[in-house]
Design an enzyme around this catalytic site. Structure first.
Site, PDB file in Angstrom:
ATOM      1  N   GLY A 105      30.268  52.894  44.596  1.00  0.00           N
ATOM      2  CA  GLY A 105      31.672  52.537  44.797  1.00  0.00           C
ATOM      3  C   GLY A 105      31.805  51.030  44.863  1.00  0.00           C
ATOM      4  O   GLY A 105      30.804  50.310  44.915  1.00  0.00           O
ATOM      5  N   LYS A 106      32.999  50.529  44.846  1.00  0.00           N
ATOM      6  CA  LYS A 106      33.234  49.091  45.001  1.00  0.00           C
ATOM      7  C   LYS A 106      34.698  48.877  45.317  1.00  0.00           C
ATOM      8  O   LYS A 106      35.542  49.712  44.976  1.00  0.00           O
ATOM      9  CB  LYS A 106      32.898  48.358  43.702  1.00  0.00           C
ATOM     10  CG  LYS A 106      32.592  46.891  43.902  1.00  0.00           C
ATOM     11  CD  LYS A 106      31.162  46.693  44.346  1.00  0.00           C
ATOM     12  CE  LYS A 106      30.824  45.247  44.583  1.00  0.00           C
ATOM     13  NZ  LYS A 106      29.383  45.045  44.753  1.00  0.00           N
ATOM     14  N   GLY A 107      35.009  47.756  45.960  1.00  0.00           N
ATOM     15  CA  GLY A 107      36.394  47.458  46.264  1.00  0.00           C
ATOM     16  C   GLY A 107      36.623  45.966  46.253  1.00  0.00           C
ATOM     17  O   GLY A 107      35.688  45.177  46.117  1.00  0.00           O
TER      18      GLY A 107
END
Ligand code: NAD
Length: 413
Positions: A105-107
């Site tokens: 994931g990444k944000g």
């Protein structure tokens, strides 16, 4: 203005090539490429001067077949959905390559953290978590620091999430020690780069003592990598940050640079004898080049001028796919990001495990487990590369992609 951080074409190129080598169908390739969930929220905050400012916040969960999605949170003006999606995909491959039970994931938020006060940053972070808390958590998606964020930001995330769900330290990693952070997390990525280089050099008979290194970026990754490489007896001849760079043929004084950066925010003044333009660092004659800042810095344009023998990708996606091809043709070895900088996510995994089990590991256990897991991943890559004749990135992608597919197949469709 920093370069646009897109590495879509590079990631897609590497993934497509791996799927072709492994004989996967077009639909499996799509599944490995697409993100499972993409979130974009608008975050209005009142600035200290009373004006309203609106930022965009992003979170992408790429793949969760092997475990909860895991990946950093980036605060940088260039952050957008395309970049976050690409970085999330890379995390899926990284966690698979080092074989920990997590997905990718990444944000990010499209803000410049250096232009916000601490109060503004805290408000922005807390509002972001208020908007997306239903989609994150210890069993679904766990954030960590990345460019422009640090333990303090992770502490705010922990506090905001725990205010809703009760004490939940495993919901975010890279926290301050006082809030359940793991010893060794802050230096983990840089320390891991030291392990990757040591394993590579030992395996292929390259001398470490006195080997020259140029490091682009002097933040969390670059600084801790510099310390780890000094401990290996390597000679750091140049370092840079976004505004300045310093070069010394007989080796920089690392302690002095750390002190100067801390006190004056600069590595050196433009008229210092040792000064260098940051972009020149990438073309220095050295044994190891360590890009440890942003993506897409080695391109088709400058790749022919890269004089390093070995590139170790401290940053995520620093080499474009065109540059990758050029460098390969020129015989430059690339230790890929999904291996080289995986120390951070490995120790984040340890932090998550400690939080879930209400345990506190001693530093020796963190260090030895990191060396064990990263060392095993490195030799998996070297073994596969040696057996097939593939370059290290292709070997790493083949291993990672096949592990993700195995999990997807096992979950059933
Ligand atoms: P950071 O914000 O702590 O540091 C970034 C550094 O890059 C700063 O010193 C900044 O001045 C420098 N920089 C920015 N633009 C530059 C330019 N044009 N030339 C030279 N230097 C420049 O970020 P970080 O956490 O060290 O992350 C760096 C890279 O490593 C990113 O690509 C990130 O995704 C990757 N990464 C970080 C971690 C982690 O644990 N923090 C883990 C894996 C990968």
């Amino acid at each position: 203005m920093t370069p646009r951080l897109s590495m879509q074409s590079a990631y897609e190129t590497f993934l497509n090539a791996a799927c072709a080598r492994l004989g996967y169908s077009a639909s499996m390739k799509s599944l490995l490429s697409l993100a499972a969930l993409e979130i974009k929220v608008e975050i209005p905050i009142v600035r200290d001067n009373g004006e309203l400012a609106i930022f965009s916040g992003y979170r992408v969960q790429h793949q969760g077949a092997r475990g909860p999605c895991k990946g950093g949170l980036r605060y940088h003006p260039n952050v957008d959905m395309e970049e976050v999606r690409e970085l999330a995909s890379l995390m899926t491959m990284k966690t698979a390559l080092v074989n920990i039970p997590l997905g990718g994931g990444k944000g990010g938020i499209d803000c410049d953290p250096h232009k916000l006060s601490v109060r503004e940053l805290e408000t922005l972070t807390r509002k972001f978590i208020k908007r997306i808390h239903r989609e994150i958590g210890p069993n679904s998606d766990i954030m960590a620091p990345d460019v422009g964020t640090d333990a303090r930001v992770m502490g705010w995330i922990h506090s905001e999430y725990s205010a809703i769900y009760g004490h939940s330290p495993a919901a975010v990693t890279g926290k301050p020690l006082a809030l359940g952070g793991s010893v060794g997390r802050e230096k983990a990525t840089g320390h891991g780069i030291g392990i990757a280089i040591r394993e590579y050099a030992t395996r292929y008979g390259k001398p470490l003592k006195g080997a020259t290194v140029a490091i682009e970026g002097f933040g969390n990754v670059g600084l801790h990598a510099a310390q780890a490489l000094c401990e290996l007896g390597m000679k750091i001849i140049a370092v840079s940050d976004s505004r300045s760079a310093v070069y010394r043929e007989d080796g920089v004084d690392l302690d002095a640079l750390i002190k100067r950066k801390k006190e004056r925010g600069l590595l050196c003044e433009a008229n210092d004898l040792d000064a260098l333009k940051p972009a020149q660092l990438l073309e220095l004659d050295c044994d190891y080049l360590l890009p440890a800042a942003l993506g897409n810095v080695i391109t088709a344009e400058n790749a022919p001028r890269v004089a390093a023998r070995i590139i170790v990708e401290g940053a995520n996606g620093p080499v474009t796919s065109d540059a990758d091809r050029t460098l390969k043709e020129r015989g430059v070895v690339i230790v890929p990001d999904i291996l080289a900088n995986a120390g951070g996510v490995i120790v984040s995994y340890f932090e998550w495990v400690q939080n879930l089990q209400r345990e506190v590991w001693p530093p020796e256990k963190v260090d030895s487990e990191l060396a064990r897991i990263l060392g095993k991943a490195a030799h998996d890559v070297f073994d596969h590369a040696d057996a097939t004749g593939l370059d290290l990135r292709s070997a790493a992608f083949d291993i990672a992609v096949s592990r993700v597919k195995e999990a997807l197949d096992a979950t059933g469709f």
